[in-house]
Every structure is written in structure tokens, then in C-alpha cells.
Write a protein that holds these residues in place. Structure first.
Motif: not given
Length: 325
Positions: A258-261, A266-270, A286-287
Motif C-alpha cells: 500500500f505505502f511503498l508505491p 512522490y520520491m520520483v516526482a520530487f 498505486a490504486y
């Protein structure tokens, strides 16, 4: 497509579109294959979660706090899958990317309502494992079906009220520029960003929900497992430590799926700029993936459920053989 101005109907000073146009995967190459992939995810998720719900309801041995929480997670998975993927498939099968304003708000409510309940239920399961390992002698006094019933009643009610407020605040916005949603469903962020009046309260609620439903649960779950690992150090033998840790494997896999994707997105988008198509595909996965994986994790890592499925298959095989003979 008709001009945006022709699709607007004004109510006092608030301008609402009669419909939105969901862009979806229209710009993604070979999107047909992705739709087919989502359809298989949907079938697996619906069948898998239905089986888990059925087994937990009909089997008295599974009427315990842990499986009570698993029941609510499967229910949230089932609801989110049916709120999200059928609408995506409707776009593909019927080429119907238009959705009325009120239907868009309903879609927004149910998708966010069930997805956030997944996060809250994983938090409850972490609490269950923490008490079971750190306070084993007091487990049945602290965690029981009555306590779980009250906890989930409060969570479902609180979650429903907060998500309803978030969705209702969309109605105060005025849309006078475009009605094209750059997403694959009526997502809260892409919708309120289409408004041309003040959206500060919507931005605040979006950040609040992110903190309440994703950041806080994830941090609390991490802290609970730090407490569990410290408690395991007090156990003298490795065999007992592994036995205690084995009871957490299913939950850790659920938390990871649930959380890792979400964290990775967010990390890649950052770090790098994601194109709209890349964001749509990554967030849709992710959903869609966790509700499909969760029932598989239940079955593969829960001896009681595996044994019940074996008994049911053996019983059905015996019945078929007796009928054929």
C-alpha cells in the motif's frame, strides 16, 4: 467537443460545469493493453476479496479481532476497486469520457473514502500486532471483538464525514476555464485546480488528509514495529523470536504493497518531472494493485484460511465425484 462556456450552468455567483471530461489514458501509446491489464487486476481483486469476506463471515474460528480487521480491509479493497476501475473501463469500452458534475463528486467521494479506509485499517492491524507481541498477557483484555467493533465504527464514521467535507468544498468553487480533468477519475487535486476562485481551503484540506491518512499512519506503523523489534530482543531463543515475527509477515507485506508505491511516486516526482501520462499510469497502479495483492497475501500467509480453502476444495471434489458416480 462543445465549448466550455456552453457546458456551464450558473447558480448565483458559483459556476459549475454540467459535466467534466476525463482525459484518462487518451494520450498514452498502446493504452488498450493497459486497459486489458487493469481489467484482469479488477477481476482478481473482486474475486479474491469476495472469497476473503465470505470465508471470514462463515467460519466461526476466524471471528477474532485480527480477522475482524482483515474483514474491513477486504471490504475497503472491494469498495475501492469497484469505485475506480469500472469507470476507467467505461471510458475504454464505450469511449465515454464525460461525467456529470454530481456524478464526478460521487466518484471522488467513494474512491477517496475506500482508499483512505485501507490506510486506517492497516494502522489498526499494526496496533493489533503491537499489543499481541509487546503485551501478550493483556492482549485479550485490550483487544477483543467489542473493542474492534467500536474502533471501526468510529473510523468509518470519521472517515466518511471528513471525506464528505472535502468533496462538499468542491461545490463552493467556480469553474470558468476548462472542464477537462487531467486524470483517470475525478481526483480531488486535479478537479479543484480547475477552479478560478480561491482554493486555499481545498489545498489545506488536501494537505490535512495527506497527513492524516498517509504520513501519520505510516510513521505510527514504523514506530509500532520499532517497539515490536525491541520487544523481540527480550525473547531468549531465536525460534520464539521467529515465531513471533512470523505473525507480522502478512501485515508487513500489506503495508509495503500500500505505502511503498505511493512513497516511490512522490520520491520520483520530487527528483524528476513526471509527464501527465507517467503520473496517470503510476498513480493508477498505486490504486489498483494493492486491492489485488491483499487477498493473495491473506491466503498465502494465513494458515487458517489456506486450510479452510483446502477443506472446501476437497469437499466440492467429493461432492462432484459422488454425483458423477
Amino acid at each position: 467537443m462543445n465549448s466550455v462556456s456552453e457546458s456551464f450552468s450558473e447558480n448565483n455567483s458559483i459556476v459549475h460545469p454540467e459535466y467534466f471530461f476525463i482525459v484518462g489514458l487518451s494520450g498514452v501509446p498502446y493504452s488498450t493493453y493497459y486497459y486489458i491489464f487493469l481489467f484482469f487486476l479488477y477481476i482478481i481483486a473482486v474475486i479474491g476479496n469476495s472469497v476473503v469476506l465470505f470465508i471470514i463471515v462463515v467460519e466461526p474460528n476466524l471471528h477474532s479481532p485480527k480477522y475482524f480487521a482483515m474483514f474491513h480491509l477486504a471490504l475497503a479493497d472491494f469498495g475501492e476497486t469497484n469505485a475506480l476501475i469500472p469507470n476507467i473501463m467505461k471510458i475504454f469500452v464505450f469511449d465515454s469520457q464525460y461525467i456529470s458534475f454530481n456524478a464526478c463528486l460521487a466518484n471522488m467521494f467513494f474512491v477517496h473514502f475506500f482508499s483512505t479506509m485501507q490506510s486506517l485499517t492497516l494502522l489498526v492491524l499494526a496496533y493489533d500486532r503491537f499489543i499481541a507481541i509487546c503485551l501478550p498477557l493483556r492482549y485479550h483484555a485490550i483487544v477483543n471483538n467489542t473493542v474492534m467493533s467500536v474502533v471501526f465504527l468510529v473510523l468509518w464514521a470519521f472517515n466518511g464525514c471528513l471525506v464528505a467535507i472535502v468533496v462538499f468544498l468542491i461545490k463552493r468553487l467556480s469553474f470558468c476555464k476548462t472542464n477537462m480533468i487531467p486524470s483517470y477519475y475525478c481526483d480531488h487535486g486535479p478537479v479543484f485546480r480547475l477552479a478560478c476562485n480561491d482554493v486555499s481551503i481545498n489545498v489545506f484540506m488536501a494537505k490535512l488528509c495527506t497527513a492524516l491518512y498517509f504520513v501519520a499512519p505510516f510513521l505510527i506503523i514504523v514506530l509500532s514495529y520499532l517497539g515490536i523489534f525491541f520487544a523481540l530482543r527480550k525473547i531468549t531463543t531465536w525460534e520464539e523470536r521467529l515465531k513471533a515475527l512470523k505473525t507480522c509477515v502478512s501485515h508487513l507485506l500489506l503495508v509495503g504493497s500500500f505505502f511503498l508505491p505511493i512513497i516511490c511516486i512522490y520520491m520520483v516526482a520530487f527528483v524528476i518531472y513526471l509527464t501527465p501520462n507517467a503520473r496517470i499510469i503510476s498513480t493508477s497502479l498505486a490504486y489498483a494493485v494493492p486491492p489485488m495483492l491483499n487477498p493473495i497475501i491473506y491466503v498465502l500467509n494465513t494458515a487458517e484460511i489456506k486450510e479452510l480453502i483446502r477443506k472446501y476444495i476437497k469437499k466440492r471434489s467429493t461432492q462432484i465425484e459422488s454425483v458423477s458416480n
